[in-house]
Design a protein around this motif. Structure first.
Motif, PDB file in Angstrom:
ATOM      1  N   ASP A 856       0.838  -1.202   0.000  1.00 41.49           N
ATOM      2  CA  ASP A 856       0.000   0.000   0.000  1.00 41.49           C
ATOM      3  C   ASP A 856       0.870   1.249   0.000  1.00 41.49           C
ATOM      4  OD1 ASP A 856       0.176   1.077   3.021  1.00 41.49           O
ATOM      5  OD2 ASP A 856       0.108  -1.122   3.034  1.00 41.49           O
ATOM      6  N   VAL A 857       0.260   2.351  -0.395  1.00 44.46           N
ATOM      7  CA  VAL A 857       1.001   3.592  -0.566  1.00 44.46           C
ATOM      8  C   VAL A 857       1.506   4.133   0.765  1.00 44.46           C
ATOM      9  CG1 VAL A 857       0.850   5.974  -1.403  1.00 44.46           C
ATOM     10  CG2 VAL A 857      -0.288   4.158  -2.650  1.00 44.46           C
ATOM     11  N   SER A 858       0.719   3.981   1.821  1.00 42.55           N
ATOM     12  CA  SER A 858       1.142   4.496   3.130  1.00 42.55           C
ATOM     13  C   SER A 858       2.442   3.846   3.586  1.00 42.55           C
ATOM     14  CB  SER A 858       0.040   4.263   4.167  1.00 42.55           C
ATOM     15  OG  SER A 858      -1.123   4.976   3.836  1.00 42.55           O
ATOM     16  N   THR A 859       2.536   2.548   3.393  1.00 45.34           N
ATOM     17  CA  THR A 859       3.759   1.838   3.780  1.00 45.34           C
ATOM     18  C   THR A 859       4.932   2.273   2.912  1.00 45.34           C
ATOM     19  OG1 THR A 859       2.443  -0.061   4.468  1.00 45.34           O
ATOM     20  CG2 THR A 859       4.797  -0.432   4.113  1.00 45.34           C
ATOM     21  N   LEU A 860       4.689   2.397   1.618  1.00 46.40           N
ATOM     22  CA  LEU A 860       5.744   2.837   0.700  1.00 46.40           C
ATOM     23  C   LEU A 860       6.235   4.227   1.080  1.00 46.40           C
ATOM     24  CD1 LEU A 860       7.362   2.334  -1.919  1.00 46.40           C
ATOM     25  CD2 LEU A 860       5.449   3.335  -3.178  1.00 46.40           C
ATOM     26  N   GLY A 867       6.407  11.334  -0.687  1.00 45.68           N
ATOM     27  CA  GLY A 867       5.041  11.754  -0.404  1.00 45.68           C
ATOM     28  C   GLY A 867       4.840  12.385   0.951  1.00 45.68           C
ATOM     29  N   THR A 868       5.914  12.515   1.748  1.00 45.79           N
ATOM     30  CA  THR A 868       5.774  13.096   3.088  1.00 45.79           C
ATOM     31  C   THR A 868       6.055  14.589   3.101  1.00 45.79           C
ATOM     32  OG1 THR A 868       8.072  12.554   3.654  1.00 45.79           O
ATOM     33  CG2 THR A 868       6.389  10.918   4.196  1.00 45.79           C
ATOM     34  N   GLY A 869       6.388  15.159   1.923  1.00 52.13           N
ATOM     35  CA  GLY A 869       6.567  16.605   1.835  1.00 52.13           C
ATOM     36  C   GLY A 869       5.242  17.264   1.518  1.00 52.13           C
ATOM     37  N   CYS A 870       5.095  17.698   0.265  1.00 49.12           N
ATOM     38  CA  CYS A 870       3.846  18.356  -0.125  1.00 49.12           C
ATOM     39  C   CYS A 870       2.741  17.362  -0.436  1.00 49.12           C
ATOM     40  CB  CYS A 870       4.081  19.250  -1.341  1.00 49.12           C
ATOM     41  SG  CYS A 870       4.347  18.366  -2.898  1.00 49.12           S
ATOM     42  N   GLY A 871       3.105  16.100  -0.697  1.00 50.15           N
ATOM     43  CA  GLY A 871       2.110  15.094  -1.045  1.00 50.15           C
ATOM     44  C   GLY A 871       1.702  15.108  -2.498  1.00 50.15           C
ATOM     45  N   GLY A 872       2.350  15.946  -3.310  1.00 49.80           N
ATOM     46  CA  GLY A 872       1.968  16.072  -4.706  1.00 49.80           C
ATOM     47  C   GLY A 872       2.249  14.842  -5.546  1.00 49.80           C
ATOM     48  N   CYS A 873       3.110  13.954  -5.051  1.00 49.15           N
ATOM     49  CA  CYS A 873       3.454  12.745  -5.816  1.00 49.15           C
ATOM     50  C   CYS A 873       2.642  11.529  -5.375  1.00 49.15           C
ATOM     51  CB  CYS A 873       4.945  12.446  -5.676  1.00 49.15           C
ATOM     52  SG  CYS A 873       5.453  12.041  -3.985  1.00 49.15           S
ATOM     53  N   TRP A 874       1.705  11.715  -4.445  1.00 45.39           N
ATOM     54  CA  TRP A 874       0.983  10.576  -3.870  1.00 45.39           C
ATOM     55  C   TRP A 874       0.288   9.736  -4.933  1.00 45.39           C
ATOM     56  CZ3 TRP A 874       1.447   9.302   1.186  1.00 45.39           C
ATOM     57  CH2 TRP A 874       0.613   8.319   1.698  1.00 45.39           C
ATOM     58  N   CYS A 875      -0.330  10.389  -5.897  1.00 44.73           N
ATOM     59  CA  CYS A 875      -1.024   9.653  -6.956  1.00 44.73           C
ATOM     60  C   CYS A 875      -0.044   8.842  -7.796  1.00 44.73           C
ATOM     61  CB  CYS A 875      -1.808  10.613  -7.845  1.00 44.73           C
ATOM     62  SG  CYS A 875      -3.164  11.429  -6.980  1.00 44.73           S
ATOM     63  N   GLU A 876       1.141   9.401  -8.027  1.00 40.96           N
ATOM     64  CA  GLU A 876       2.143   8.666  -8.804  1.00 40.96           C
ATOM     65  C   GLU A 876       2.679   7.467  -8.018  1.00 40.96           C
ATOM     66  OE1 GLU A 876       4.790  11.449 -11.288  1.00 40.96           O
ATOM     67  OE2 GLU A 876       3.758  12.767  -9.883  1.00 40.96           O
ATOM     68  N   LEU A 877       2.766   7.607  -6.706  1.00 43.08           N
ATOM     69  CA  LEU A 877       3.168   6.452  -5.890  1.00 43.08           C
ATOM     70  C   LEU A 877       2.148   5.328  -6.034  1.00 43.08           C
ATOM     71  CD1 LEU A 877       4.293   8.166  -2.534  1.00 43.08           C
ATOM     72  CD2 LEU A 877       5.690   7.573  -4.510  1.00 43.08           C
ATOM     73  N   GLU A 878       0.887   5.695  -6.009  1.00 41.11           N
ATOM     74  CA  GLU A 878      -0.170   4.693  -6.133  1.00 41.11           C
ATOM     75  C   GLU A 878      -0.130   4.014  -7.502  1.00 41.11           C
ATOM     76  OE1 GLU A 878      -4.812   4.242  -4.770  1.00 41.11           O
ATOM     77  OE2 GLU A 878      -3.872   6.211  -4.855  1.00 41.11           O
ATOM     78  N   SER A 879       0.073   4.808  -8.548  1.00 40.61           N
ATOM     79  CA  SER A 879       0.153   4.254  -9.896  1.00 40.61           C
ATOM     80  C   SER A 879       1.353   3.332 -10.029  1.00 40.61           C
ATOM     81  CB  SER A 879       0.244   5.382 -10.930  1.00 40.61           C
ATOM     82  OG  SER A 879      -0.903   6.178 -10.909  1.00 40.61           O
ATOM     83  N   LEU A 880       2.477   3.736  -9.463  1.00 43.09           N
ATOM     84  CA  LEU A 880       3.693   2.932  -9.538  1.00 43.09           C
ATOM     85  C   LEU A 880       3.526   1.622  -8.775  1.00 43.09           C
ATOM     86  CD1 LEU A 880       6.548   3.042 -10.721  1.00 43.09           C
ATOM     87  CD2 LEU A 880       7.311   4.105  -8.595  1.00 43.09           C
TER      88      LEU A 880
END
Length: 887
Positions: A856-860, A867-880
């Protein structure tokens, strides 16, 4: 800022969200930046661009001294020559032969005085702004519907809504802080999110419904919605009767789309999805519709805006908690520019050319007999007038029209033959500055002081954080100095920006009374600000009336700033976009932004941290079109329109639909040999707003063949245009730590290319280390035991596409690093940065997912910090994560 422990509050330099920042100088003499927890726009959050602002505060490419014909001069000489040239042209050809092209990067005080000089005293309304390219359709739509250019809602409405519609807005990448607020609202309140976009963007990753609309068919979609609301008794007849006019014309036009099948055919959306969307809107009174460039940048952009507003007026959803149409601006002070009349079609303080009483009010207030009497030329028309010689002098301030206007080759030709091109800017080199006859160094962000207004009408202070570099001056000072030398001294006798702001405030309050069809832009509550009060001004949301109370939402009482106090429905007939689509140009080009870059990269291009996400100009192509044109990933392709051609690297993706392609706008002739997309763009404009159609240009693709790839990394910027013409078919530049990296593609052999590059960029007196293997040629230049440049050349191989190589420049020589580079042990695999805040690469994330069995993304995010800065890459983490799991 003498006290190193004190934080100074200011405002971010980038988008229209208008995030508050706090900064201070640290013990190393550098600027620390963090989010302002008390600012209502961002509440302490910042995106990656804001977090890396300190990396852009460099003297690289700074204009430090005035110049006439590229020769340094004093300020007195530069100002006197500016006045001489302007006055000579005015005397001979009249004031309309002079034009100003300004920018949403200006502060409100800068904007105010340049508009005052142009329209009020020179007497030319030929002053327009790059906001014409972004938000002018929204302006025109607001004026037609509401009687004034007003954004009704506020950011809090995103969190209060039950349904949020994003149309023509990739909020995740273009306004990431608002996207994070919306995502949190979805998690906490189960907000339903609809994304209307031809592409599958990062914003779609949180969407409950994605409508991959046919480009340009937005009016059909929203007329269909209005028709549905009317036919199924969802309209608010009581509100309509009391507060609006002209609904019959809007309904009659909407009714021409007789059924869902008709709308489905035009929009490319299935009837089932249409009904789902229409029912979501109909059944949720708290609905916010966010629209941005994807709506505005069209030949029917104004009608698109009004088609959206019509649906909100029909249901009474305007000015209420969680219920509003909401235009999101692209630049930090696009709104402030609109307030002070920065557009050629408006007067200051939301006054109108069309009303004689407004014209007289402004003429009296400024005490001038020379106020322009009719609107001036909009941006595209203005540069046409420069091209045909009607305009003889143009003063360009804080913008780069030679790169950003459509058909940019034509813009360059126009500027090249214009007798007088004055450019005020903080940079020393861009596509526009090449044509400047007079260059005036302006302060940059961190040096300027004034105010900006964000998309929800909050006025915030931008404060000076660092000393000014070189001889740069505030834009307002440069303009007022010219005005004084032209004989207008009594009206431009400002000594600081607080005085200018006070005059702007006073103008908004003049003859602005409830019984006179009041203008909502009213800052009378700030009329008594002292200079000290101005320096310490907290964010203020207009209107601010005499009692000093801000108004969060507009039109809550159902009263609009029109003659009868009612809003107006606008009939919006559907017209297909003009694309010149043909067998010669069979594909439709869409343009937009990417996550970590900004405009033409004059600021973000200085940040190595922001360069790694998308490293060069790409063209997204659907797999079926890639098969048709025999394209593979990472291959170079020539893109041709009826205006020009350019070269991009192929990215095969299902994010675009078949027969559609997408290219980002950011690259210019400074950062790429042939990656400027605006050279391709159609010149068609909305007839009402004058906003160009950036989203629908017909193009053709042709694969580009070449033999050799090279990467040149240097501590100082170099000019690849100086190379012999056959050397590089294509090159692109990006910032790296301690220098710059240039990726080249050539038809020369590796040995021939090496010889040319070594000759041009590696001085023979310097110490060289070279290595030649069966598949690469490598070289390092050492000076004073420091690597100052490196070169890697390899035969072209699509399976080993060179995006970057180990960066060893700028550091003391390290035998291990030198050995690794020369022997090819550096990492040439995919080094794309996914998380710009924490500099986490795609490969690091893939390795973590694979090796740690991350589910899951939270663990990653916890393991990698991505994703712990602005969070703008969160969707890309999920896609990856999903992609890696699938593989």
């Amino acid at each position: 800022m003498n006290n190193q422990s004190s934080w100074v509050k200011s405002t971010c330099a980038y988008c229209g969200v208008g995030c508050g920042i706090k900064s201070r100088i640290n013990n190393q003499g550098q600027l620390d930046i963090k989010g302002d927890e008390q600012h209502p726009a961002n509440k302490g959050k910042l995106c990656a661009k804001a977090l890396t602002l300190t990396e852009t505060l460099t003297n690289d490419n700074r204009m430090l001294i005035p110049q006439i014909l590229n020769k340094p001069v004093s300020w007195n000489e530069a100002l006197d020559e500016t006045v001489t040239q302007l006055q000579s042209i005015i005397n001979r050809y009249g004031p309309s032969a002079v034009a100003f092209y300004v920018s949403g990067q200006l502060l409100t005080e800068d904007y105010y005085v340049v508009n005052k000089l142009a329209k009020g005293f020179i007497g030319t309304a030929n002053i327009d702004t790059n906001s014409r390219l972004c938000m002018s359709s929204a302006v025109a739509g607001h004026q037609r519907a509401f009687g004034e250019d007003c954004v009704a809602g506020c950011y809090d409405d995103l969190e209060a809504a039950d349904v949020v519609i994003l149309t023509g807005s990739n909020l995740a990448w273009c306004h990431p802080i608002l996207f994070q607020r919306l995502k949190l609202a979805q998690q906490q309140h189960n907000t339903k999110i609809v994304v209307i976009d031809p592409r599958h963007t990062a914003s779609c990753d949180i969407a409950d419904l994605h409508l991959a609309i046919t480009p340009g068919s937005d009016i059909a979609l929203f007329n269909g919605l209005l028709n549905y609301l009317n036919n199924n008794n969802y309209i608010d007849q009581e509100y309509i009767n009391a507060h609006t006019n002209n609904i019959e014309a809007a309904l009659t036009t909407a009714a021409t789309l007789s059924n869902d099948e008709n709308v489905s055919q035009l929009t490319g959306i299935s009837a089932e999805k249409l009904r789902t969307f229409y029912q979501l809107f109909a059944n949720h009174p708290r609905t916010v519709t966010v629209y941005s460039q994807g709506v505005n940048q069209s030949i029917s952009g104004t009608d698109k805006v009004n088609a959206i507003i019509n649906c909100h007026l029909a249901t009474g959803r305007i000015g209420k908690l969680g219920a509003t149409p909401f235009s999101i601006t692209g630049q930090p002070n696009a709104m402030g520019g609109r307030e002070v009349g920065g557009l050629a079609t408006t007067l200051a303080a939301h006054l109108s050319f069309e009303r004689q009483d407004h014209w007289q009010l402004l003429s009296d207030f400024w005490q001038t007999n020379n106020l322009a009497t009719k609107p001036g030329l909009k941006a595209v028309d203005m540069f046409d007038a420069i091209a045909n010689g009607t305009i003889k002098a143009v003063w360009i301030i804080a913008t780069n029209p030679a790169a950003s206007l459509p058909n940019s080759n034509k813009i360059n030709r126009a500027l090249a033959q214009c007798p007088c091109v004055i450019v005020s800017d903080c940079v020393n080199n861009n596509d526009t500055l090449r044509h400047a006859t007079i260059k005036l160094p302006a302060q940059g962000w961190s040096e300027k002081s004034g105010t900006v207004t964000n998309s929800e009408r909050y006025i915030s202070r931008q404060r000076r954080l660092l000393p000014t570099q070189g001889e740069a001056k505030p834009d307002w000072w440069i303009i007022t100095q010219v005005a004084q030398r032209m004989g207008f001294g009594d009206s431009f006798n400002y000594t600081n920006e607080a005085q200018i702001f006070a005059e702007h405030v006073a103008l908004t309050a003049t003859n602005n009374h409830p019984h006179q069809t009041p203008r909502l832009l009213n800052l009378s509550g700030l009329s008594h600000l002292t200079a000290h009060d101005y320096d310490n001004l907290l964010p203020q949301q207009w209107p601010i009336n005499d009692d000093g109370i801000n108004q969060q939402r507009l039109f809550s009482d159902g009263i609009f700033p029109t003659q009868d106090g009612k809003a107006c429905f606008i009939a919006t007939p559907y017209r297909p976009p003009i694309t010149h689509h043909s067998t010669a140009y069979p594909l439709l080009l869409n343009t937009g932004r990417i996550r970590d870059q900004w405009h033409t990269m004059t600021r973000t291009g200085l940040s190595a941290s922001l360069a790694g996400h998308i490293q060069e100009p790409l063209i997204s192509v659907h797999p079926t079109d890639a098969d048709h044109y025999k394209l593979s990933n990472n291959q170079l392709v020539t893109v041709t329109s009826q205006y020009s051609k350019a070269i991009f690297r192929v990215r095969i993706s299902t994010e675009v639909k078949p027969r559609q392609v997408f290219i980002a706008i950011h690259w210019t002739q400074q950062t790429s040999s042939s990656g400027s997309v605006c050279a391709l763009i159609d010149e068609q404009c909305d007839p009402i707003s004058g906003q160009p159609q950036f989203k629908a240009t017909a193009v053709q693709l042709t694969p580009l063949t070449y033999t050799t790839d090279a990467i040149l990394t240097t501590t100082e910027a170099v000019t690849l245009a100086d190379l012999p013409s056959p050397t590089a078919l294509y090159w692109v530049c990006k910032k790296v730590k301690a220098g710059y990296q240039y990726c080249l593609s050539s038809n020369l052999t590796p040995s021939a290319l090496e010889q040319i590059l070594m000759t041009y960029f590696m001085h023979p007196a310097q110490h060289h280390l070279r290595a030649i293997t069966h598949n690469s040629r490598r070289a390092i230049v050492i000076e004073n035991n420091r690597c100052i440049s490196s070169l890697l050349i390899r035969p072209y191989s699509n399976s080993h596409y060179l995006t970057s190589s180990s960066n060893i420049i700028g550091y003391e020589c390290n035998e291990l690093k030198l050995h690794q580079f020369l022997n090819g042990e550096d990492n040439l695999t995919d080094t794309d940065i996914v998380c710009a805040c924490k500099q986490i690469t795609k490969q690091q994330l893939i390795d973590t997912i694979t090796n740690k069995k991350v589910q899951d993304v939270s663990t990653l995010s916890r393991i990698t910090t991505a994703g712990t800065g602005c969070g703008g890459c969160w969707c890309e983490l999920e896609s990856l994560l999903n992609l890696t799991d699938a593989n």
